[in-house]
Design a protein around this motif. Structure first.
Motif, PDB file in Angstrom:
ATOM      1  N   GLN A  63       0.708  -1.252  -0.014  1.00  0.00           N
ATOM      2  CA  GLN A  63       0.143  -0.190  -0.117  1.00  0.00           C
ATOM      3  C   GLN A  63       0.863   1.274   0.169  1.00  0.00           C
ATOM      4  OE1 GLN A  63      -2.299  -0.823   3.576  1.00  0.00           O
ATOM      5  NE2 GLN A  63      -4.371  -1.115   2.399  1.00  0.00           N
ATOM      6  N   ALA A  64       1.866   1.355   0.718  1.00  0.00           N
ATOM      7  CA  ALA A  64       2.849   2.461   0.854  1.00  0.00           C
ATOM      8  C   ALA A  64       3.518   2.649  -0.414  1.00  0.00           C
ATOM      9  CB  ALA A  64       3.790   2.468   2.026  1.00  0.00           C
ATOM     10  N   ASN A  65       4.070   1.499  -0.918  1.00  0.00           N
ATOM     11  CA  ASN A  65       4.844   1.828  -2.372  1.00  0.00           C
ATOM     12  C   ASN A  65       4.004   2.148  -3.467  1.00  0.00           C
ATOM     13  OD1 ASN A  65       7.825   1.021  -2.070  1.00  0.00           O
ATOM     14  ND2 ASN A  65       6.779  -0.324  -0.919  1.00  0.00           N
ATOM     15  N   PHE A  66       2.566   1.552  -3.720  1.00  0.00           N
ATOM     16  CA  PHE A  66       1.716   2.000  -4.288  1.00  0.00           C
ATOM     17  C   PHE A  66       1.330   3.483  -4.323  1.00  0.00           C
ATOM     18  CE2 PHE A  66      -2.575   2.181  -6.258  1.00  0.00           C
ATOM     19  CZ  PHE A  66      -2.394   1.683  -7.435  1.00  0.00           C
ATOM     20  N   GLY A  67       1.333   3.984  -2.946  1.00  0.00           N
ATOM     21  CA  GLY A  67       0.761   5.418  -2.781  1.00  0.00           C
ATOM     22  C   GLY A  67       2.139   6.225  -3.317  1.00  0.00           C
ATOM     23  N   LEU A  68       3.346   5.844  -3.088  1.00  0.00           N
ATOM     24  CA  LEU A  68       4.468   6.772  -3.711  1.00  0.00           C
ATOM     25  C   LEU A  68       4.319   6.417  -5.148  1.00  0.00           C
ATOM     26  CD1 LEU A  68       7.171   5.514  -1.033  1.00  0.00           C
ATOM     27  CD2 LEU A  68       6.446   7.700  -1.136  1.00  0.00           C
ATOM     28  N   TRP A  69       4.340   5.297  -5.736  1.00  0.00           N
ATOM     29  CA  TRP A  69       3.949   5.316  -7.124  1.00  0.00           C
ATOM     30  C   TRP A  69       3.040   6.217  -7.994  1.00  0.00           C
ATOM     31  CZ3 TRP A  69       0.304   2.639 -10.612  1.00  0.00           C
ATOM     32  CH2 TRP A  69       0.828   2.388 -11.721  1.00  0.00           C
ATOM     33  N   LEU A  70       1.938   6.178  -7.216  1.00  0.00           N
ATOM     34  CA  LEU A  70       0.813   7.190  -7.743  1.00  0.00           C
ATOM     35  C   LEU A  70       1.408   8.647  -7.386  1.00  0.00           C
ATOM     36  CD1 LEU A  70      -2.303   5.421  -6.205  1.00  0.00           C
ATOM     37  CD2 LEU A  70      -1.748   5.485  -8.527  1.00  0.00           C
ATOM     38  N   PHE A  71       2.076   9.123  -6.509  1.00  0.00           N
ATOM     39  CA  PHE A  71       2.622  10.322  -6.327  1.00  0.00           C
ATOM     40  C   PHE A  71       3.548  10.333  -7.166  1.00  0.00           C
ATOM     41  CE2 PHE A  71       4.939  13.354  -3.749  1.00  0.00           C
ATOM     42  CZ  PHE A  71       4.357  14.609  -4.179  1.00  0.00           C
ATOM     43  N   PRO A  79       4.439   9.714  15.368  1.00  0.00           N
ATOM     44  CA  PRO A  79       3.038   9.940  15.341  1.00  0.00           C
ATOM     45  C   PRO A  79       2.628  10.975  14.188  1.00  0.00           C
ATOM     46  CG  PRO A  79       3.610  11.310  17.011  1.00  0.00           C
ATOM     47  CD  PRO A  79       4.896  10.561  16.681  1.00  0.00           C
ATOM     48  N   GLY A  80       1.223  10.619  13.668  1.00  0.00           N
ATOM     49  CA  GLY A  80       0.984  11.541  12.506  1.00  0.00           C
ATOM     50  C   GLY A  80       1.070  11.011  11.235  1.00  0.00           C
ATOM     51  N   LEU A  81       1.579   9.749  11.006  1.00  0.00           N
ATOM     52  CA  LEU A  81       1.587   9.182   9.650  1.00  0.00           C
ATOM     53  C   LEU A  81       0.262   8.849   9.411  1.00  0.00           C
ATOM     54  CD1 LEU A  81       4.526   6.598  10.245  1.00  0.00           C
ATOM     55  CD2 LEU A  81       4.719   8.975   9.170  1.00  0.00           C
ATOM     56  N   SER A  82       0.101   8.861   7.920  1.00  0.00           N
ATOM     57  CA  SER A  82      -1.136   8.599   7.332  1.00  0.00           C
ATOM     58  C   SER A  82      -1.297   8.327   5.930  1.00  0.00           C
ATOM     59  CB  SER A  82      -2.243   9.834   7.026  1.00  0.00           C
ATOM     60  OG  SER A  82      -3.252   9.996   6.523  1.00  0.00           O
ATOM     61  N   MET A  83      -1.737   7.005   5.732  1.00  0.00           N
ATOM     62  CA  MET A  83      -1.816   6.512   4.181  1.00  0.00           C
ATOM     63  C   MET A  83      -2.893   7.303   3.461  1.00  0.00           C
ATOM     64  SD  MET A  83      -0.347   3.897   2.695  1.00  0.00           S
ATOM     65  CE  MET A  83      -0.139   2.550   3.611  1.00  0.00           C
ATOM     66  N   GLU A  84      -3.781   7.948   4.213  1.00  0.00           N
ATOM     67  CA  GLU A  84      -4.809   8.517   3.333  1.00  0.00           C
ATOM     68  C   GLU A  84      -4.304   9.960   2.967  1.00  0.00           C
ATOM     69  OE1 GLU A  84      -5.258   7.364   6.370  1.00  0.00           O
ATOM     70  OE2 GLU A  84      -6.715   5.676   6.129  1.00  0.00           O
ATOM     71  N   TYR A  85      -3.312  10.312   3.617  1.00  0.00           N
ATOM     72  CA  TYR A  85      -2.787  11.667   3.471  1.00  0.00           C
ATOM     73  C   TYR A  85      -1.477  11.292   2.031  1.00  0.00           C
ATOM     74  CZ  TYR A  85       0.246  15.967   3.591  1.00  0.00           C
ATOM     75  OH  TYR A  85       0.839  17.153   3.685  1.00  0.00           O
ATOM     76  N   LEU A  86      -1.183  10.468   1.957  1.00  0.00           N
ATOM     77  CA  LEU A  86      -0.249  10.039   1.018  1.00  0.00           C
ATOM     78  C   LEU A  86      -1.008   9.865  -0.457  1.00  0.00           C
ATOM     79  CD1 LEU A  86       2.459   8.949  -0.551  1.00  0.00           C
ATOM     80  CD2 LEU A  86       1.913   6.699   0.574  1.00  0.00           C
ATOM     81  N   TYR A  87      -2.190   9.081  -0.347  1.00  0.00           N
ATOM     82  CA  TYR A  87      -2.777   8.612  -1.421  1.00  0.00           C
ATOM     83  C   TYR A  87      -3.819   9.866  -1.882  1.00  0.00           C
ATOM     84  CZ  TYR A  87      -2.211   3.643  -1.801  1.00  0.00           C
ATOM     85  OH  TYR A  87      -1.842   2.381  -2.019  1.00  0.00           O
ATOM     86  N   ALA A  88      -4.068  10.780  -0.833  1.00  0.00           N
ATOM     87  CA  ALA A  88      -4.640  11.945  -1.445  1.00  0.00           C
ATOM     88  C   ALA A  88      -3.740  12.911  -2.199  1.00  0.00           C
ATOM     89  CB  ALA A  88      -5.090  12.857   0.000  1.00  0.00           C
ATOM     90  N   TRP A  89      -2.470  12.967  -1.891  1.00  0.00           N
ATOM     91  CA  TRP A  89      -1.621  13.768  -2.782  1.00  0.00           C
ATOM     92  C   TRP A  89      -1.525  13.041  -4.170  1.00  0.00           C
ATOM     93  CZ3 TRP A  89       1.478  18.056  -2.701  1.00  0.00           C
ATOM     94  CH2 TRP A  89       1.425  19.061  -1.634  1.00  0.00           C
ATOM     95  N   GLY A  90      -1.187  11.608  -4.083  1.00  0.00           N
ATOM     96  CA  GLY A  90      -1.015  10.927  -5.429  1.00  0.00           C
ATOM     97  C   GLY A  90      -2.319  11.151  -6.380  1.00  0.00           C
TER      98      GLY A  90
END
Length: 261
Positions: free
Chosen positions: A147-155, A229-240
């Motif tokens: 999930q994290a790497n896919f979000g980075l790929w989208l971004f 604290p404060g890490l968010s997968m949603e934040y990463l995907y929102a940017w991507g």
């Protein structure tokens, strides 16, 4: 009268042709090009592991420092290489636009998929080597890592789409975007653990979605990793996703300039 082809089949045929063309160019454009694709991240990883070994640092946030570096470096390279390849996708494939079946987004998609494929192979080789050398490099939560790497790929795709249009409208932006990659490398937690950054600077660094992706990928490898604290997968995907939508809007608006330069 010739029967009209299904538009979807035409698109798949175009994507396949461009993908194969890009793969051959990426792997055999110069002598041992495929070798340098692997060596670049290996050199970065090796240098940082050496530095951490010299200062006698064995763990970071309760994680094996070598694997911590490998996971973060590979995740950042996935973003960076995707962004760079997408940025220059249209410019490198401009002669293909004489064929009406080829649209500006087609080489973008082909390059993005190819980069994900190549980085997957490189990651398997490097992580597999780490395991053979005795490191605990099996992911604890493989789904979180994906999930994290896919979000980075989208971004990376969104960044590249927007960057390519900006470069087309303002050619000098190419120099700015090239320089930008270095500070991104430094402020994304590739080299220094985010947990070592004091407030209020940590909150500023967490505005960077890449930092979220790297830390979440590492959290997927280590069951007892101390994340900030404060890490968010949603934040990463929102940017991507936002970057991709903005890039597609810009592509549609400036399609003629992208094709006809």
């Amino acid at each position: 009268m010739a029967e009209a082809r299904n538009p979807l089949l035409v698109s798949f045929a175009v994507w396949k042709a461009i993908f194969l063309r890009e793969a051959l160019d990426r792997l055999f454009d110069m002598r041992a090009a495929w070798f340098w694709l692997l060596v670049e991240p290996v050199l970065h990883i090796g240098f940082l592991v050496f530095i951490f070994t010299v200062i006698r640092m064995r763990t970071v946030g309760n994680a094996d420092v070598a694997v911590w570096i490998i996971v973060g470096m590979l995740a950042f390279f996935l973003f960076r290489r995707t962004a760079v390849q997408v940025t220059y996708a249209v410019d490198s494939n401009r002669p293909l636009f004489t064929y009406r079946q080829v649209k500006p987004f087609d080489p973008v998609l082909a390059r993005a998929v190819l980069e994900a494929f190549l980085m997957s192979i490189i990651s398997i080789i490097i992580i597999g080597t780490a395991i053979l050398l005795g490191h605990e490099a099996w992911p604890y939560d493989a789904l979180l890592v994906l999930q994290a790497n896919f979000g980075l790929w989208l971004f990376g795709i969104g960044y590249g789409l927007v960057a390519s249009v900006l470069m087309e409208l303002v050619p000098e932006m190419e120099h700015v975007l090239k320089i930008l990659m270095l500070p991104l490398y430094l402020i994304s937690g590739v080299i220094l653990p985010l947990a070592a950054i004091p407030q209020p600077y940590l909150d500023l660094l967490l505005l960077n979605p890449i930092a979220h992706g790297l830390e979440l990928a590492r959290a997927g490898f280590f069951p007892y990793y101390h994340t900030v604290p404060g890490l968010s997968m949603e934040y990463l995907y929102a940017w991507g996703i936002s970057g991709i939508f903005l890039g597609l809007i810009l592509y549609r608006r400036f399609a003629l300039q992208l094709v006809m330069r």
